[in-house]
Design an enzyme around this catalytic site. Structure first.
Site, PDB file in Angstrom:
ATOM      1  CG  HIS A 140      -4.585   0.754   4.003  1.00  0.00           C
ATOM      2  ND1 HIS A 140      -3.889  -0.064   3.136  1.00  0.00           N
ATOM      3  CD2 HIS A 140      -5.501   1.422   3.234  1.00  0.00           C
ATOM      4  CE1 HIS A 140      -4.354   0.109   1.905  1.00  0.00           C
ATOM      5  NE2 HIS A 140      -5.324   1.012   1.936  1.00  0.00           N
ATOM      6  CB  CYS A 161      -0.995  -0.001   1.153  1.00  0.00           C
ATOM      7  SG  CYS A 161      -0.291  -0.219   2.786  1.00  0.00           S
TER       8      CYS A 161
END
Length: 202
Positions: free
Chosen positions: A139, A36
């Protein structure tokens, strides 16, 4: 800070035409494994070739040479789960800086015209294939302006999420910054960081 593993499709980019008077072409890199940070960086630059996994891995090894003890250890640590130091160093190779945002400040003082994009680190649901687990991990996501509007380019989304104009963006940022474990980085050119012209209250 790290990112959430995702067992979805392989990373891919799409030029998406969204329903507007003059639909912008948006580069939106999708989630693959624990990359990510890579996707957030490429989405900020709107360029699939801005960074590669190998590039980020080289930066990681340069920043943490003592962690690379054995080939097994290297494989274990080189899974793409990169922290903020790698992101900041990667941006510097392109002539940009990451400005950490103090959550006690009002986002209303951000000089949006001098900010290329935003990278946020926030809690995200942990999934295994189609199953959403009752767990959360950190994230990395990208938010930036394309064609006069701001979009959430989270690599876990199926398509870019339209946010709106400047006032809607500030509401979006405020909403997330009120949550736990959320951090915000402003991606700005080196000269903007040097003169602190990313803020309007100087």
């Amino acid at each position: 800070m790290s990112c959430v593993p995702w067992k979805g499709d392989k990373a891919k980019s799409e030029s998406l035409e969204l329903p507007q008077a003059a639909p912008p072409q948006i580069y939106h890199e999708k989630q693959r494994r624990e990359l990510c940070a890579l996707h957030a960086l490429n989405n900020v630059f709107q360029d699939s070739n801005a960074f590669t996994r190998d590039t980020l891995q080289e930066i990681f090894q340069r920043l943490s040479p003592n962690t690379m003890v054995t080939p097994h250890k290297k494989s274990m640590l080189g899974n793409g789960n990169y922290d903020v130091n790698v992101i900041m160093a990667a941006l510097q190779t392109k002539g940009y800086e990451a400005v950490w945002w103090d959550k006690r400040r009002d986002v209303g003082v951000i000089a949006l015209t001098n900010v290329m994009g935003f990278i946020m680190n926030l809690p995200s649901s942990l999934c295994w294939g189609p199953l959403k687990l009752p767990l959360k991990r950190q994230h990395w996501i990208c938010v930036r302006e394309v064609g006069g509007a701001y979009y959430n380019l989270d690599s876990k989304l199926k398509m870019p999420e339209w946010i709106g104009g400047e006032s809607e963006l500030r509401k979006f940022l405020k909403h997330h910054l009120r949550g736990k474990n959320c951090e915000l980085l402003l991606v700005v050119p080196e000269e903007v960081e040097a003169h602190q012209s990313w803020r309007t209250d100087v």
